[in-house]
Design a protein around this motif. Sequence first.
Motif, short mmCIF file in Angstrom:
data_model
loop_
_atom_site.label_atom_id
_atom_site.label_comp_id
_atom_site.label_asym_id
_atom_site.label_seq_id
_atom_site.Cartn_x
_atom_site.Cartn_y
_atom_site.Cartn_z
N ALA A 257 0.84 -1.20 0.00
CA ALA A 257 0.00 0.00 0.00
C ALA A 257 0.87 1.25 0.00
O ALA A 257 0.56 2.25 -0.65
CB ALA A 257 -0.92 0.00 1.21
N ALA A 258 2.00 1.20 0.74
CA ALA A 258 2.91 2.34 0.77
C ALA A 258 3.55 2.56 -0.60
O ALA A 258 3.75 3.70 -1.04
CB ALA A 258 3.99 2.11 1.83
N VAL A 259 3.86 1.47 -1.29
CA VAL A 259 4.42 1.58 -2.64
C VAL A 259 3.43 2.26 -3.56
O VAL A 259 3.78 3.17 -4.33
CB VAL A 259 4.80 0.18 -3.19
CG1 VAL A 259 5.10 0.24 -4.68
CG2 VAL A 259 6.01 -0.37 -2.43
N MET A 260 2.16 1.83 -3.49
CA MET A 260 1.16 2.42 -4.36
C MET A 260 0.96 3.91 -4.03
O MET A 260 0.86 4.75 -4.94
CB MET A 260 -0.17 1.68 -4.24
CG MET A 260 -1.19 2.08 -5.29
SD MET A 260 -2.56 0.91 -5.41
CE MET A 260 -3.35 1.14 -3.82
N ALA A 315 -8.30 5.67 -7.41
CA ALA A 315 -9.62 5.52 -6.80
C ALA A 315 -9.54 4.64 -5.56
O ALA A 315 -10.20 4.92 -4.54
CB ALA A 315 -10.59 4.91 -7.81
N LEU A 316 -8.71 3.58 -5.62
CA LEU A 316 -8.56 2.71 -4.47
C LEU A 316 -7.93 3.44 -3.29
O LEU A 316 -8.36 3.31 -2.14
CB LEU A 316 -7.70 1.49 -4.85
CG LEU A 316 -7.49 0.43 -3.76
CD1 LEU A 316 -8.84 -0.17 -3.34
CD2 LEU A 316 -6.57 -0.65 -4.26
N LEU A 317 -6.92 4.27 -3.57
CA LEU A 317 -6.28 5.04 -2.50
C LEU A 317 -7.25 6.03 -1.87
O LEU A 317 -7.24 6.27 -0.66
CB LEU A 317 -5.06 5.79 -3.05
CG LEU A 317 -3.78 5.00 -3.25
CD1 LEU A 317 -2.73 5.88 -3.87
CD2 LEU A 317 -3.29 4.41 -1.95
N ARG A 318 -8.09 6.64 -2.69
CA ARG A 318 -9.05 7.63 -2.18
C ARG A 318 -10.17 6.99 -1.38
O ARG A 318 -10.63 7.53 -0.37
CB ARG A 318 -9.66 8.42 -3.34
CG ARG A 318 -8.80 9.48 -3.91
CD ARG A 318 -9.64 10.50 -4.65
NE ARG A 318 -10.49 9.83 -5.63
CZ ARG A 318 -10.23 9.80 -6.94
NH1 ARG A 318 -9.14 10.38 -7.39
NH2 ARG A 318 -11.04 9.19 -7.78
N GLY A 319 -10.61 5.80 -1.81
CA GLY A 319 -11.84 5.27 -1.25
C GLY A 319 -11.70 4.14 -0.27
O GLY A 319 -12.65 3.84 0.44
N ASP A 320 -10.55 3.46 -0.20
CA ASP A 320 -10.41 2.30 0.67
C ASP A 320 -9.36 2.54 1.72
O ASP A 320 -8.26 2.95 1.42
CB ASP A 320 -10.01 1.06 -0.14
CG ASP A 320 -11.20 0.34 -0.72
OD1 ASP A 320 -12.31 0.52 -0.19
OD2 ASP A 320 -11.03 -0.38 -1.70
N THR A 321 -9.70 2.25 2.96
CA THR A 321 -8.71 2.29 4.04
C THR A 321 -8.40 0.89 4.52
O THR A 321 -7.64 0.69 5.45
CB THR A 321 -9.25 3.12 5.23
OG1 THR A 321 -10.49 2.54 5.65
CG2 THR A 321 -9.47 4.55 4.82
N ALA A 322 -9.02 -0.12 3.86
CA ALA A 322 -8.82 -1.51 4.29
C ALA A 322 -7.44 -2.03 3.89
O ALA A 322 -6.88 -2.87 4.58
CB ALA A 322 -9.90 -2.40 3.68
N VAL A 323 -6.92 -1.54 2.78
CA VAL A 323 -5.64 -2.05 2.31
C VAL A 323 -4.52 -1.27 2.99
O VAL A 323 -4.22 -0.14 2.61
CB VAL A 323 -5.53 -1.93 0.79
CG1 VAL A 323 -4.20 -2.51 0.30
CG2 VAL A 323 -6.69 -2.65 0.14
#
Length: 324
Positions: A257-260, A315-323
């Motif tokens: 997640a940090a890489v992304m 979009a995943l970074l903006r909307g998900d805190t699960a990862v």
Amino acid sequence: MFRIVFAETDLRRITVAPGPSAVYEAALSVRLSRIAPGGGRRWRPPGARHLQERRKGGLEARAGLLSELVRADGFVPDFLLQPDAHDFDGGLERIRQTPVEQLAVDLSPLPFFGRPSRSLLDLLSGTVAARQRLTDDMRGYFTSSLAPLWSEVQAGAAADRSLRTETLLRGGVDALLATLNVGWHWDPPVLRIPSRSSYEVPLCGRGLLLVPSYFAPAPMLGYPADGPVTLVYPMGHADRPSCSADALGPLLGRTRAAVMAALRDPATTTALAERVGISLASASQHATVLRNAGLISTIRIGGAVMHTITPLGTALLRGDTAVR
């Protein structure tokens, strides 16, 4: 082979355009559309299939007068380049304002390729109506054929520019010129570029503007009257592995997640490893997993790569805190 010869002042006047020239990309895509699938070419951009599919609808009907100005053998009039235009509309306006004398010089080879149409003769004469028709036809062609691809073109250009910037910061002008394209050779003060013809281009203190292109299969030089010599070069193209639900499984984990997140700003593998504080091998491995899942894209130029986040990854970074 042609040789671009740099003076000391030229090396201080190398600039990279913010992105491709939209009006020139329209012209280059017309040239690409004229070439039958296969066509003896070893390289075709990812958007070539899209253009070839639309080719069935009639290139002349879609591109109008623009299709008469561009030939499959490589001829593209210089006035269509417009590297200083900020956007497509700005480029069209500059084309509309092209001096009659320049139109006559740039279009002079066309009558030798065949009998010119009435519209082309009017453009050679610089009539207002012919210029307006050309820009109207270019706008219609861009809307029908390039608009669906333009976000991909811009994303590739942004990643390419980031790669050039990273290379310049880490290795200076020598590294920038040495890594512009596979097969090109920087032997100071000469940049040697393979070509079917052989000639020398002394820059003579004018400098060099580098313009990335999505549709150019080979370098093209422009010589504006009041600016630096322009070198249009093929940008790198993104790796596009398929994305599936199964590919998302390995994404769980704080490091990935940090890489992304670190790729909100494009980075080479080396820069990515430094940002996240991991080894080069680990950064490469995480980037591969993210790319296979469609969350980042990677362009390759020789041995160098540049990673950038995709809209799905954003979009995943903006909307998900699960990862995490």
